[in-house]
Motif scaffolding. Structure first.
Motif, PDB file in Angstrom:
ATOM      1  N   ALA A  73       0.826  -1.207   0.000  1.00  0.00           N
ATOM      2  CA  ALA A  73       0.000   0.000   0.000  1.00  0.00           C
ATOM      3  C   ALA A  73       0.857   1.252   0.000  1.00  0.00           C
ATOM      4  O   ALA A  73       2.034   1.229   0.381  1.00  0.00           O
ATOM      5  N   ARG A  75       0.507   5.764  -1.491  1.00  0.00           N
ATOM      6  CA  ARG A  75       0.300   6.674  -2.615  1.00  0.00           C
ATOM      7  C   ARG A  75       0.833   8.051  -2.225  1.00  0.00           C
ATOM      8  O   ARG A  75       0.725   8.463  -1.071  1.00  0.00           O
ATOM      9  N   ALA A  89       1.607   5.266  -6.916  1.00  0.00           N
ATOM     10  CA  ALA A  89       0.807   4.383  -6.066  1.00  0.00           C
ATOM     11  C   ALA A  89       1.450   3.008  -6.031  1.00  0.00           C
ATOM     12  O   ALA A  89       2.016   2.539  -7.019  1.00  0.00           O
ATOM     13  N   GLU A  93      -2.630  -1.061  -4.060  1.00  0.00           N
ATOM     14  CA  GLU A  93      -3.717  -0.092  -3.909  1.00  0.00           C
ATOM     15  C   GLU A  93      -4.876  -0.441  -4.844  1.00  0.00           C
ATOM     16  O   GLU A  93      -4.663  -0.837  -5.992  1.00  0.00           O
ATOM     17  N   TRP A  95      -7.466   0.306  -7.462  1.00  0.00           N
ATOM     18  CA  TRP A  95      -7.392   1.310  -8.527  1.00  0.00           C
ATOM     19  C   TRP A  95      -8.395   2.444  -8.334  1.00  0.00           C
ATOM     20  O   TRP A  95      -8.037   3.623  -8.379  1.00  0.00           O
ATOM     21  N   ASP A  97      -9.990   3.501  -5.713  1.00  0.00           N
ATOM     22  CA  ASP A  97      -9.681   4.324  -4.537  1.00  0.00           C
ATOM     23  C   ASP A  97      -8.534   5.283  -4.835  1.00  0.00           C
ATOM     24  O   ASP A  97      -8.523   6.430  -4.370  1.00  0.00           O
ATOM     25  N   PHE A  98      -7.563   4.816  -5.609  1.00  0.00           N
ATOM     26  CA  PHE A  98      -6.437   5.669  -5.984  1.00  0.00           C
ATOM     27  C   PHE A  98      -6.913   6.821  -6.879  1.00  0.00           C
ATOM     28  O   PHE A  98      -6.515   7.981  -6.679  1.00  0.00           O
ATOM     29  N   TRP A 101      -8.602   9.331  -4.803  1.00  0.00           N
ATOM     30  CA  TRP A 101      -7.616  10.071  -4.002  1.00  0.00           C
ATOM     31  C   TRP A 101      -6.946  11.161  -4.822  1.00  0.00           C
ATOM     32  O   TRP A 101      -6.737  12.280  -4.327  1.00  0.00           O
ATOM     33  N   THR A 119      -6.370  -3.716  -9.026  1.00  0.00           N
ATOM     34  CA  THR A 119      -5.337  -2.990  -8.298  1.00  0.00           C
ATOM     35  C   THR A 119      -4.467  -2.169  -9.238  1.00  0.00           C
ATOM     36  O   THR A 119      -4.460  -2.384 -10.459  1.00  0.00           O
ATOM     37  N   SER A 180       5.141  -0.773  -7.903  1.00  0.00           N
ATOM     38  CA  SER A 180       4.607   0.588  -7.840  1.00  0.00           C
ATOM     39  C   SER A 180       4.549   1.169  -9.249  1.00  0.00           C
ATOM     40  O   SER A 180       5.287   0.738 -10.144  1.00  0.00           O
TER      41      SER A 180
END
Length: 336
Positions: A73, A75, A89, A93, A95, A97-98, A101, A119, A180
């Protein structure tokens, strides 16, 4: 140091909700967990595979090996200047939700890709795309572990060999594990409203906000696509086929409502959903699985389904489309 789990249930690790177990599993929460798991002498000679969000796989059976479950996790904003934001990210994570954000933090540019399941780590592998944007359009670099050399490596855009729902990682399955991804988001921000479903909501004369595009993408996808938490599915099951212009023209003469998107190489991308629906499969059910009645590109598990049933249904659909249109469909999910 990683922890080895035994007889691990995978029902919640695949969005179809198929029942399966893995002989061993490792929750990968850091790069060091990944490196140590891949070099652990207790695991070295066992078959292994990696699962992220499980939204683009079809689990065919129990796995007599070790399943690495990506859970890294994190970001952050890496850099900001006058022409872009550079955001990063971790692979574990979620996807959507990222994307949410990035907007909350004031870094727009990924809003057209909202609500795509899975993800961050899986996003470059598939080169995900929707509503006029592909991941490749916003990609900067990624970091991955090379299982052949035992070292971490960096990939730039050209290294990834992005194409429609394709990348170099698909052609070397199992070799690279993405940890990442960095995204270059252009500024000043400009909305991408090339798809009618999205553009219809906005007044061309009015200012458009990225949050409004995000909300509309979420609404459109929500109307068309089932929630995997309610009905098991892996999103779009078939890639949109890209065919020679001559074939498109011939089909257009017989089927005037056939659409198409011109590609840079002169070929035409067709709608797989339209082909499947016109072949009579929308809403069809086979045992415990079927084709979603609101979107012909979504195969669903109504409960108690299996990979064998999905495979049989997909085979019938491919044969039906091929017989009617002479077009070969290709599955998006990976069968494991």
């Amino acid at each position: 140091m990683h922890e080895i789990l035994t007889d691990y249930p995978l029902d919640d690790c695949n969005s179809f909700g198929f029942s399966a177990r893995s002989r061993l599993a490792v929750l990968v929460r850091s790069e060091e967990d990944l490196r140590s798991a891949l070099t652990d002498p207790r695991l070295k000679h066992l078959p292994r595979r990696l699962i992220g969000g499980g939204s683009n796989i079809v689990l065919s059976s129990d796995f007599d090996g070790v399943t690495l479950l990506m859970r890294i996790a994190g970001r952050r904003l890496v850099q900001e200047n006058s022409d872009h934001w550079l955001v990063e990210a971790a692979a574990g994570e979620i996807w959507h939700d990222f994307v949410r954000w990035t907007l909350a933090e004031g870094y727009p540019g990924l809003e057209n890709l909202a609500l795509i399941p899975g993800t961050v780590g899986a996003s470059p592998v598939q080169n995900i795309g929707a509503y006029g944007i592909e991941l490749a359009d916003r990609f900067d670099t990624l970091r991955a572990f090379d299982t052949e050399t035992g070292s971490f490596v960096a990939f730039g855009r050209e290294d990834c060999a992005f194409a429609y729902r394709d990348s170099v990682f698909k052609h070397h399955p199992g070799r690279y594990v993405v940890t990442s991804v960095r995204f270059r988001l252009p500024r000043p921000w400009q909305p991408v409203l090339t798809y009618p479903d999205i553009a219809a909501t906005f007044n061309a004369a009015a200012a458009v906000r990225p949050e409004a595009v995000f909300d509309e993408v979420v609404a459109v996808r929500g109307r068309k696509l089932p929630d995997p938490a309610v009905i098991g599915n892996a999103g779009s099951f078939f890639q949109n086929p890209i065919v020679p212009a001559t074939l498109h023209d011939a089909l257009k003469a017989d089927y005037p409502k056939l659409g198409g998107y011109l590609q840079p190489d002169g070929r035409i991308k067709l709608s797989a959903a339209w082909l499947v629906e016109q072949s009579g499969f929308k809403g069809v059910r086979l045992g415990h699985v079927g084709v979603y009645d609101k979107h012909a590109l979504i195969l669903v598990n109504h409960g108690g389904g299996s990979a064998a049933e999905i495979t049989a249904l997909a085979g019938e659909i491919k044969a039906g489309v091929r017989a009617k249109f002479g077009v070969q469909l290709v599955e998006e999910p990976v069968f494991v």
